[in-house]
Design a protein around this motif. Structure first.
Motif, PDB file in Angstrom:
ATOM      1  N   ASP A   1      41.346  34.434  41.171  1.00  0.00           N
ATOM      2  CA  ASP A   1      41.210  35.782  40.625  1.00  0.00           C
ATOM      3  C   ASP A   1      41.589  35.822  39.156  1.00  0.00           C
ATOM      4  OD1 ASP A   1      40.695  38.544  40.733  1.00  0.00           O
ATOM      5  OD2 ASP A   1      42.788  38.991  41.133  1.00  0.00           O
TER       6      ASP A   1
ATOM      7  N   LYS B   1      38.050  37.411  52.590  1.00  0.00           N
ATOM      8  CA  LYS B   1      38.895  38.545  52.935  1.00  0.00           C
ATOM      9  C   LYS B   1      39.554  38.289  54.279  1.00  0.00           C
ATOM     10  CE  LYS B   1      40.234  42.515  51.296  1.00  0.00           C
ATOM     11  NZ  LYS B   1      40.847  42.619  49.978  1.00  0.00           N
TER      12      LYS B   1
ATOM     13  N   HIS C   1      35.153  35.772  42.982  1.00  0.00           N
ATOM     14  CA  HIS C   1      35.853  36.990  42.553  1.00  0.00           C
ATOM     15  C   HIS C   1      35.174  37.675  41.366  1.00  0.00           C
ATOM     16  CE1 HIS C   1      39.223  35.529  45.015  1.00  0.00           C
ATOM     17  NE2 HIS C   1      39.041  34.359  44.446  1.00  0.00           N
TER      18      HIS C   1
ATOM     19  N   LYS D   1      35.724  46.717  40.417  1.00  0.00           N
ATOM     20  CA  LYS D   1      37.169  46.486  40.386  1.00  0.00           C
ATOM     21  C   LYS D   1      37.601  46.557  38.929  1.00  0.00           C
ATOM     22  CE  LYS D   1      40.254  43.518  43.106  1.00  0.00           C
ATOM     23  NZ  LYS D   1      41.476  43.519  42.396  1.00  0.00           N
TER      24      LYS D   1
ATOM     25  N   SER E   1      42.671  39.771  44.094  1.00  0.00           N
ATOM     26  CA  SER E   1      41.476  39.580  44.901  1.00  0.00           C
ATOM     27  C   SER E   1      41.647  38.324  45.750  1.00  0.00           C
ATOM     28  CB  SER E   1      40.247  39.444  44.002  1.00  0.00           C
ATOM     29  OG  SER E   1      39.090  39.178  44.755  1.00  0.00           O
TER      30      SER E   1
ATOM     31  N   LYS F   1      32.636  41.332  41.314  1.00  0.00           N
ATOM     32  CA  LYS F   1      33.223  42.666  41.401  1.00  0.00           C
ATOM     33  C   LYS F   1      33.670  43.179  40.039  1.00  0.00           C
ATOM     34  CE  LYS F   1      34.723  43.099  46.184  1.00  0.00           C
ATOM     35  NZ  LYS F   1      35.860  43.403  47.095  1.00  0.00           N
TER      36      LYS F   1
END
Length: 513
Positions: free
Chosen positions: A366, A445, A343, A352, A441, A346
């Motif tokens: 996260d 995914k 995580h 993010k 997050s 990003k």
């Protein structure tokens, strides 16, 4: 009979039928999407697995089996539980001077009830003992740490200070009532004076009985906490060298208290001083296979490796000539860091947005990524080309770190398999989307469940049919009759064959029945 029934249907019937089907499937789609966003699974799929499968004779996965679990499987399950353990954030902010100030400015709560409840449990574990009822001030503070209302806790701390100089009362006021770091530092210095006095007294009596030993353990925790927070105050007020020295002295004085993870505070201070040789020395001591890893250790090690090559690194040149030994070491270090916590990139690459880190983190989750990037993003920016190398390694076509990450997650290269419980724990630790506009997050995914895709297609198809039927009623009526006639053609064929095979009298009697 079928033909007569079809001829009696009007175009309005087809419009009503397709429109109702589209509305129902649309409502199911909206509910499925909401349920998936909130709980990460499909409602229809969950109901099917949990309730319909046992009714249809399926095996309940939660039912105990008689097979003997091997040692490897037992170790794996134990590791999975430990991986999902929630840890105290070593760099957690001050609740009064930082978290509450955010609330005053924005009107939003940066901490969840679950996070604050964990902090209350930590305070009761570290700052209380069984002999507190013998001293009035400690007895008051024992109740204060259990209070849910912040004002009640603060009032209890003031009440305890009226009786005597109580170290834990000063701690509570410094954490929750102070509105500035300087005010918090002043209260922590008062707490240090009272805490050292209690520590010296209990140190002499610790071997007299188990109660004195428990009291000494509590006084040790209080003293370590005060000194660590004083070092953090110095770091926040710009006295970074002083903060680094205080942390080094604290680690030498209490080498066995690794639960506070003071080395992570030291690493951040040394990076701010750009003292990379000392950072490498700390990593050499704590980046050991027997010690629990963290994003701070893995990504700091990657930063030091990237620092050696990042200023001259070019992805085009590397693709032509290949990676040098130093570049390969840097890429492998980033692979290792990303495998531990996927995580973080990003946030470091600012793809993010960041929020205030929670008071507790889940390693490899996260929440840990937010806590790391919140304090270490500036250190990556300071090293020229480090973020570029991270971007090329993490997202580049040739050196993609995510190709090196094991998928599916049952297999791991350098660490245990990525735990599946991180999403649930992070949703408890981090504020909801409505509170701070932060979306948790999730790795890997998750793909959309089949039933969401199915209902989306059904809704779109029926809506299109309703629209076409409304615009071209006669033409769609012809198509509908032709479709239904084709659909019932096999049935009509079977009926005709049955009529030809059975005697007419018997068939007449059957139809009458």
């Amino acid at each position: 009979m079928v033909s007569m029934f079809l001829n009696t249907l009007t175009p309005k019937f087809y419009v009503a039928l397709t429109g109702t089907s589209s509305l129902i499937s649309g409502l199911i789609l909206i509910f499925e999407w909401w349920y998936f966003r909130k709980y990460g699974t499909s409602f229809i799929e969950q109901v099917s697995v949990s309730h319909l499968r046992p009714l249809l004779g399926g095996v309940d996965s939660s039912a105990p089996t008689n097979t003997t679990t091997s040692n490897g499987e037992a170790d794996s399950s134990r590791q999975s539980v430990s991986e999902c353990k929630v840890w105290r954030n070593p760099l957690n902010l001050f609740r009064g001077a930082e978290y509450n100030r955010y609330t005053w400015v924005t009107g939003r709560e940066p901490l969840t009830y679950y996070d604050m409840n964990l902090s209350a449990q930590d305070h009761q574990t570290f700052f209380t003992c069984d002999t507190d009822h013998l001293r009035p001030a400690d007895a008051i503070m024992q109740k204060a740490w259990r209070e849910r209302n912040p004002q009640a806790r603060i009032s209890a701390a003031h009440e305890a200070l009226e009786l005597e100089d109580c170290a834990t009362a000063f701690i509570l006021l410094a954490e929750e009532e102070s509105t500035t770091i300087m005010e918090a530092e002043r209260l922590f210095k008062q707490a240090l004076k009272a805490g050292e006095s209690c520590y010296r007294r209990s140190h002499q009596l610790q071997h007299h009985s188990s109660q004195y030993e428990a009291q000494h353990r509590r006084d040790t925790n209080v003293l370590v906490y005060i000194k660590r927070r004083l070092a953090m105050c110095s770091r926040k007020l710009g006295r970074t060298r002083e903060a680094a020295k205080m942390m080094r002295d604290l680690m030498k004085e209490f080498p066995l208290l690794s639960m506070f993870n003071i080395h992570e505070n030291l690493l951040e201070s040394l990076l701010e001083l750009q003292n990379y040789a000392d950072v490498q020395a700390v990593l050499a001591k704590y980046d050991d296979i027997s010690l629990p890893k963290s994003a701070t250790i893995c990504y700091t090690a990657a930063l030091l490796k990237a620092r050696a090559v990042s200023d001259k690194f070019s992805p085009e040149a590397a693709s032509r000539r290949g990676l040098s030994t130093a570049e390969m070491n840097a890429v492998e270090a980033i692979h290792r860091a990303v495998e531990f916590n996927p995580h973080v990139p990003k946030y470091l690459l600012e793809m993010k947005s960041l929020i205030l880190p929670p008071e507790h983190i889940l390693k490899r989750g996260d929440s840990e990524a937010i806590a790391y990037a919140f304090f270490h993003l500036q250190h990556w920016k300071r090293v020229e080309g480090a973020l570029n190398l991270l971007h090329c390694t993490w997202e580049g076509s040739m050196y993609s770190s995510f190709r090196m990450i094991p998928y599916p997650l049952e297999k791991g290269h350098l660490f245990y398999p990525y735990p599946i419980c991180t999403e649930t724990a992070d949703r408890e630790l981090l504020p909801s989307v409505e509170a701070v506009f932060h979306e948790v997050s999730v790795y890997p995914k998750k793909e959309l469940p089949f039933f969401i895709l199915f209902t989306a297609g059904l809704c779109s198809f029926t809506a299109m049919l309703a629209l076409l039927t409304h615009q071209f009623p006669e033409l769609m009526g012809v198509f509908a009759k032709a479709f239904l006639s084709t659909l019932f053609a096999p049935l009509n064929f079977i009926m005709e064959k049955v009529e030809s095979l059975l005697p007419s009298s018997l068939w007449h009697q059957l139809t009458r029945i």
